[in-house]
Design a protein around this motif. Structure first.
Motif, mmCIF file in Angstrom:
data_model
loop_
_atom_site.group_PDB
_atom_site.id
_atom_site.type_symbol
_atom_site.label_atom_id
_atom_site.label_comp_id
_atom_site.label_asym_id
_atom_site.label_seq_id
_atom_site.Cartn_x
_atom_site.Cartn_y
_atom_site.Cartn_z
ATOM 1 N N LYS A 64 -28.117 179.181 -13.107
ATOM 2 C CA LYS A 64 -27.570 180.514 -12.887
ATOM 3 C C LYS A 64 -26.819 180.981 -14.126
ATOM 4 O O LYS A 64 -26.024 180.233 -14.707
ATOM 5 N N ARG A 65 -27.051 182.245 -14.535
ATOM 6 C CA ARG A 65 -26.350 182.813 -15.668
ATOM 7 C C ARG A 65 -26.239 184.314 -15.482
ATOM 8 O O ARG A 65 -27.038 184.935 -14.778
ATOM 9 N N TRP A 66 -25.214 184.893 -16.110
ATOM 10 C CA TRP A 66 -24.958 186.317 -15.987
ATOM 11 C C TRP A 66 -24.525 186.853 -17.353
ATOM 12 O O TRP A 66 -24.073 186.098 -18.220
ATOM 13 N N THR A 67 -24.625 188.155 -17.533
ATOM 14 C CA THR A 67 -24.098 188.765 -18.744
ATOM 15 C C THR A 67 -22.575 188.636 -18.751
ATOM 16 O O THR A 67 -21.942 188.488 -17.700
ATOM 17 N N ILE A 68 -21.969 188.717 -19.925
ATOM 18 C CA ILE A 68 -20.529 188.449 -20.053
ATOM 19 C C ILE A 68 -19.668 189.562 -19.472
ATOM 20 O O ILE A 68 -18.453 189.416 -19.396
ATOM 21 N N THR A 69 -20.264 190.657 -19.054
ATOM 22 C CA THR A 69 -19.496 191.775 -18.487
ATOM 23 C C THR A 69 -19.634 191.839 -16.970
ATOM 24 O O THR A 69 -19.552 192.912 -16.388
ATOM 25 N N LYS A 70 -19.827 190.696 -16.321
ATOM 26 C CA LYS A 70 -19.992 190.668 -14.869
ATOM 27 C C LYS A 70 -18.729 190.124 -14.198
ATOM 28 O O LYS A 70 -18.211 189.069 -14.567
ATOM 29 N N LEU A 71 -18.247 190.881 -13.199
ATOM 30 C CA LEU A 71 -17.199 190.410 -12.298
ATOM 31 C C LEU A 71 -17.904 189.846 -11.077
ATOM 32 O O LEU A 71 -18.638 190.565 -10.389
ATOM 33 N N LEU A 72 -17.693 188.562 -10.787
ATOM 34 C CA LEU A 72 -18.505 187.838 -9.815
ATOM 35 C C LEU A 72 -17.679 187.388 -8.613
ATOM 36 O O LEU A 72 -16.577 186.851 -8.761
ATOM 37 N N GLY A 73 -18.240 187.619 -7.424
ATOM 38 C CA GLY A 73 -17.644 187.111 -6.198
ATOM 39 C C GLY A 73 -18.058 185.678 -5.947
ATOM 40 O O GLY A 73 -18.998 185.150 -6.569
ATOM 41 N N VAL A 74 -17.404 185.019 -5.004
ATOM 42 C CA VAL A 74 -17.614 183.596 -4.762
ATOM 43 C C VAL A 74 -19.054 183.283 -4.386
ATOM 44 O O VAL A 74 -19.597 182.231 -4.761
ATOM 45 N N GLY A 75 -19.735 184.174 -3.656
ATOM 46 C CA GLY A 75 -21.089 183.901 -3.213
ATOM 47 C C GLY A 75 -22.091 183.764 -4.333
ATOM 48 O O GLY A 75 -23.150 183.137 -4.156
ATOM 49 N N GLU A 76 -21.791 184.328 -5.514
ATOM 50 C CA GLU A 76 -22.709 184.256 -6.645
ATOM 51 C C GLU A 76 -22.859 182.836 -7.179
ATOM 52 O O GLU A 76 -23.862 182.513 -7.813
ATOM 53 N N PHE A 77 -21.885 181.983 -6.942
ATOM 54 C CA PHE A 77 -21.881 180.656 -7.550
ATOM 55 C C PHE A 77 -22.512 179.590 -6.663
ATOM 56 O O PHE A 77 -22.658 178.447 -7.091
ATOM 57 N N LEU A 78 -22.854 179.941 -5.425
ATOM 58 C CA LEU A 78 -23.288 178.940 -4.457
ATOM 59 C C LEU A 78 -24.799 178.914 -4.303
ATOM 60 O O LEU A 78 -25.451 179.960 -4.256
ATOM 61 N N THR A 79 -25.338 177.690 -4.218
ATOM 62 C CA THR A 79 -26.764 177.533 -3.894
ATOM 63 C C THR A 79 -26.942 177.522 -2.386
ATOM 64 O O THR A 79 -27.768 178.243 -1.832
ATOM 65 N N ASN A 80 -26.148 176.705 -1.698
ATOM 66 C CA ASN A 80 -26.093 176.726 -0.234
ATOM 67 C C ASN A 80 -24.880 177.550 0.172
ATOM 68 O O ASN A 80 -23.816 177.440 -0.442
ATOM 69 N N ASN A 81 -25.025 178.352 1.204
ATOM 70 C CA ASN A 81 -23.965 179.294 1.571
ATOM 71 C C ASN A 81 -23.664 179.220 3.064
ATOM 72 O O ASN A 81 -23.895 180.177 3.814
ATOM 73 N N PRO A 82 -23.106 178.085 3.537
ATOM 74 C CA PRO A 82 -22.800 177.971 4.967
ATOM 75 C C PRO A 82 -21.651 178.872 5.400
ATOM 76 O O PRO A 82 -21.454 179.093 6.601
ATOM 77 N N TYR A 83 -20.865 179.394 4.435
ATOM 78 C CA TYR A 83 -19.731 180.256 4.764
ATOM 79 C C TYR A 83 -20.150 181.715 4.948
ATOM 80 O O TYR A 83 -19.333 182.549 5.316
ATOM 81 N N SER A 84 -21.400 182.004 4.669
ATOM 82 C CA SER A 84 -21.928 183.387 4.772
ATOM 83 C C SER A 84 -21.191 184.343 3.845
ATOM 84 O O SER A 84 -20.897 185.491 4.216
ATOM 85 N N PRO A 122 -15.403 173.239 8.603
ATOM 86 C CA PRO A 122 -14.736 174.232 7.750
ATOM 87 C C PRO A 122 -15.500 175.540 7.613
ATOM 88 O O PRO A 122 -14.897 176.619 7.631
ATOM 89 N N SER A 123 -16.821 175.464 7.489
ATOM 90 C CA SER A 123 -17.596 176.700 7.352
ATOM 91 C C SER A 123 -17.583 177.512 8.642
ATOM 92 O O SER A 123 -17.527 178.743 8.611
ATOM 93 N N GLU A 124 -17.600 176.840 9.801
ATOM 94 C CA GLU A 124 -17.536 177.554 11.077
ATOM 95 C C GLU A 124 -16.167 178.199 11.262
ATOM 96 O O GLU A 124 -16.067 179.335 11.762
ATOM 97 N N ILE A 125 -15.104 177.490 10.864
ATOM 98 C CA ILE A 125 -13.751 178.062 10.962
ATOM 99 C C ILE A 125 -13.666 179.331 10.124
ATOM 100 O O ILE A 125 -13.116 180.344 10.568
#
Length: 313
Positions: free
Chosen positions: A241-261, A103-106
């Protein structure tokens, strides 16, 4: 990434015809009192009603998104070891390259638009609801007449025929985008901007002047279902992981391992704060009104521009 849900955006918007609009039914009815080409109908709010199918909206939005990506990028994958912005050519699509891949390669080997809208090996991250008429702005339907002209002789080739159009009113719909990057969200904003400005249209007869619409943003919500509010911050459950309440976050911010780049440092500050979702789990940011929703796209646009060769935002 379809097995997890780390962020989700819901965009509520309205479509208002500027001129005649027709998304015609694929079948010709047997009722002789109806026009030859009639608006697609369904049951809604206790009766039959015309509507804009979500599939028609998604097709038009995807086509223009691909047009934008090809304009600033290309329509062929970059060479091995290089990165680039591209949209797959649907005529010469070769999905054989994705067979037998993880899935990550696709995901990594799919084009930028395929990563949003999907392909035969990758499910779409974007869903559009059918657009139904708003009771606050009733639709106005009328019939028009037309003919098809023979290009050689200049005489009537087919017709006369009549067709049904919507000339006024409002349709409301929602776009849902899950596990998104901020650049993907910005691209959707560009597409809706161009639709509002009449750069492309919806439905039948666009080259004849039909299909031009206005787009009005009503509200938007971005949710982080795997987070909670803690000490005035957004806290990711099961992580430090934590952020201030005024942050708009992309998917990569939530991942520890990131095989999808997914892009790293994919966050921007926004003027609204996160609030606790129902049942006490999840954090949600809410924007109300056209100007607030438009501000989302303004703040995410530098992430899109960063894909275009590192242009400073």
């Amino acid at each position: 990434m379809h097995k997890r849900l780390v962020n989700h955006c819901t965009l509520d918007f309205s479509i208002r015809p500027v001129g005649p609009l027709l998304v015609k039914s694929g079948k010709e009815g047997a009722d002789p009192t109806k026009p030859d080409m009639e608006f697609v109908e369904t049951y809604h709010a206790g009766g039959r009603s015309v509507y804009l199918p979500g599939s028609s909206l998604k097709g038009a939005i995807r086509a223009h998104a691909e047009r934008i990506v090809r304009t600033v990028g290309g329509d062929n994958p970059p060479s091995e070891g290089k990165s680039g912005l591209w949209a797959n050519d649907p005529i010469n699509s070769n999905d054989e390259r994705l067979k037998g891949k993880t899935p990550s390669e696709i995901y990594r080997q799919s084009s930028f638009t395929e990563q949003i809208f999907g392909n035969t090996a990758l499910a779409s991250r974007l869903r559009i609801e059918d657009a139904y008429p708003s009771s606050e702005h009733p639709l106005k339907l009328e019939e028009r007449n037309g003919v098809a002209i023979d290009r050689v002789f200049g005489s009537v080739a087919v017709g006369p025929f009549n067709y049904q159009v919507c000339t006024d009113g409002e349709f409301r719909s929602k776009i849902h985008l899950k596990n998104f990057t901020l650049a993907q969200l910005a691209l959707i904003g560009l597409v809706l901007r161009d639709l509002d400005q009449g750069w492309f249209g919806l439905g039948f007869g666009k080259s004849r002047g039909l299909g031009t619409v206005d787009v009005q943003f009503n509200s938007a919500q971005v949710s982080y279902p795997g987070c909670v509010l803690q000490d005035g911050h957004i806290q990711l459950l099961g992580s430090n992981k934590r952020w201030t309440i005024t942050k708009l976050l992309g998917v990569g911010e939530f991942l520890t391992n990131n095989p999808y780049s997914f892009p790293e440092d994919d966050e921007v500050v926004v003027p609204v704060g996160g609030k606790e979702m129902d049942l006490g789990v999840g954090v949600q940011l809410t924007w109300q009104g056209a100007e607030q929703v438009k501000d989302i796209f303004i703040r995410t646009m530098p992430k899109w521009r960063a894909l275009l060769g590192g242009v400073a935002a």
